[in-house]
Design a protein around this motif. Structure first.
Motif, short mmCIF file in Angstrom:
data_model
loop_
_atom_site.label_atom_id
_atom_site.label_comp_id
_atom_site.label_asym_id
_atom_site.label_seq_id
_atom_site.Cartn_x
_atom_site.Cartn_y
_atom_site.Cartn_z
N VAL A 1 0.93 -1.31 0.01
CA VAL A 1 0.02 0.01 -0.11
C VAL A 1 0.84 1.23 0.10
O VAL A 1 1.72 1.20 0.96
CB VAL A 1 -1.00 -0.04 1.20
CG1 VAL A 1 -1.71 1.15 1.04
CG2 VAL A 1 -1.89 -1.21 1.32
N SER B 1 2.14 4.85 0.69
CA SER B 1 2.02 5.76 1.79
C SER B 1 2.70 7.09 2.00
O SER B 1 3.45 7.21 0.81
CB SER B 1 2.44 4.97 3.32
OG SER B 1 3.72 4.83 3.23
N GLY B 2 2.30 7.92 2.83
CA GLY B 2 3.14 9.08 2.95
C GLY B 2 2.98 10.20 1.73
O GLY B 2 1.82 10.05 1.19
N ALA C 1 1.31 8.35 -1.55
CA ALA C 1 -0.02 8.33 -1.76
C ALA C 1 -0.57 9.81 -2.03
O ALA C 1 -1.53 9.96 -2.68
CB ALA C 1 -0.75 7.81 -0.40
N LEU D 1 3.86 0.25 2.27
CA LEU D 1 3.77 -0.78 3.46
C LEU D 1 3.57 -2.03 2.90
O LEU D 1 2.96 -2.28 2.01
CB LEU D 1 2.46 -0.18 4.12
CG LEU D 1 2.11 1.31 4.58
CD1 LEU D 1 1.01 1.81 5.35
CD2 LEU D 1 3.67 1.66 5.36
N THR E 1 -3.06 -3.70 8.63
CA THR E 1 -2.89 -2.42 7.88
C THR E 1 -3.23 -2.66 6.58
O THR E 1 -3.53 -1.33 5.93
CB THR E 1 -1.55 -1.72 8.05
OG1 THR E 1 -1.07 -2.19 9.49
CG2 THR E 1 -1.34 -0.32 7.70
N ARG F 1 -7.66 2.61 -0.34
CA ARG F 1 -6.54 2.43 0.40
C ARG F 1 -5.38 3.58 0.43
O ARG F 1 -4.60 3.83 1.29
CB ARG F 1 -5.68 1.31 0.07
CG ARG F 1 -5.36 1.02 -1.21
CD ARG F 1 -4.75 -0.49 -1.56
NE ARG F 1 -4.26 -0.62 -2.98
CZ ARG F 1 -3.64 -1.39 -3.11
NH1 ARG F 1 -3.71 -2.64 -2.52
NH2 ARG F 1 -3.17 -1.78 -4.62
N LEU F 2 -5.63 4.37 -1.09
CA LEU F 2 -4.64 5.46 -0.99
C LEU F 2 -5.20 6.61 -0.20
O LEU F 2 -4.26 7.45 0.33
CB LEU F 2 -4.81 5.78 -2.57
CG LEU F 2 -3.59 5.39 -3.55
CD1 LEU F 2 -3.85 5.74 -4.86
CD2 LEU F 2 -2.24 5.56 -3.21
N GLN G 1 -4.24 6.33 3.53
CA GLN G 1 -2.80 6.73 3.79
C GLN G 1 -2.63 8.12 3.42
O GLN G 1 -1.64 8.73 4.30
CB GLN G 1 -1.91 5.80 2.91
CG GLN G 1 -1.92 4.34 3.18
CD GLN G 1 -1.74 4.07 4.63
OE1 GLN G 1 -0.84 4.60 5.31
NE2 GLN G 1 -2.44 3.14 5.30
N LYS H 1 -3.84 9.84 6.63
CA LYS H 1 -2.73 9.73 7.81
C LYS H 1 -1.52 10.77 7.59
O LYS H 1 -1.31 11.18 8.74
CB LYS H 1 -2.65 8.30 7.54
CG LYS H 1 -3.72 7.35 8.25
CD LYS H 1 -3.01 6.01 8.30
CE LYS H 1 -4.14 5.05 9.08
NZ LYS H 1 -3.53 3.62 9.07
N GLU H 2 -1.11 10.89 6.49
CA GLU H 2 -0.03 11.73 6.04
C GLU H 2 -0.57 13.13 6.49
O GLU H 2 0.32 13.80 7.08
CB GLU H 2 0.49 11.61 4.58
CG GLU H 2 1.61 12.40 4.23
CD GLU H 2 2.90 11.91 5.01
OE1 GLU H 2 4.03 12.72 4.73
OE2 GLU H 2 2.89 11.01 5.67
#
Length: 201
Positions: free
Chosen positions: A88, A90-91, A94, A111, A135, A144-145, A148, A151-152
């Protein structure tokens, strides 16, 4: 009987230009050492180009820029497929994938439920970061993008524009998959993602 090198060369030339290959693809043709030496010789002859340690490509040529190498994203996808692992983005990767950042991240962080490692691809790098399997349970490519990316950005730091853009993307997700993935997200992210379900049957 054809040599290891000749067998590998024939196999490579049967693949489309731009195809990524790994030494393990050619183990039926010889021992790991024989395969490694053959790949080195094929690289010297420009049949192959090494893009990272243990990763090669059958090069594509462009009249404008010469040899076209795969992107770090394409390399990451090929590694995940080869290793049969889930990943996936992340950060900042994403954020970039959703169009929320125009900056191309120099480090792609994925991830994964596979082995942690970092691979250099030109000036960029790909980091596979091992996380708990839960996760990676989100099924939707967009959702899912979105999880993440949010979250970033962080709780309380998502602008109206960013929220609107994410919701627009989420509306393209299959509704059943989106509902499944919303349940996996933190509560503050669920509230944003749920906006994509309004006016949707």
């Amino acid at each position: 009987m054809l040599s290891t090198e000749k067998q590998i060369e024939r196999s490579i030339k049967a693949r489309p230009k731009g195809a990524l290959v790994f030494p393990d693809d050619f183990l039926p043709y010889g021992s790991p050492e024989a395969v490694r030496k053959a790949l080195d010789r094929l690289e010297d002859r420009h049949v192959l180009v090494r893009v990272a340690h243990g990763i090669y490509v059958r090069p594509r040529e462009s009249e404008l820029i010469g040899t076209v190498l795969p992107t770090a994203e394409e390399v990451a996808e090929a590694i995940a497929k080869r290793d049969k692992v889930r990943t996936v983005p992340s950060g900042s990767y994403a954020l970039n994938a959703l169009g929320l950042s125009t900056q191309i991240p120099m480090k792609i962080v994925l991830l994964t439920d596979g082995s942690p490692r970092e691979i250099k691809v030109g000036r960029r790098s790909i980091k596979f970061k091992k996380v708990a399997p839960k996760t990676l349970l989100a099924k939707g490519k967009v959702s899912r993008l979105a999880i993440q990316a949010l979250k970033e950005l962080g709780n309380g730091h998502v602008s109206d524009y960013e929220e609107k853009k994410i919701v627009e993307h989420l509306r393209m997700e299959d509704v059943a998959i989106l509902k499944h993935d919303i349940a996996l997200a933190p509560v503050w992210i669920q509230k944003i993602m749920n906006k994509a379900l309004t006016d949707v049957a």
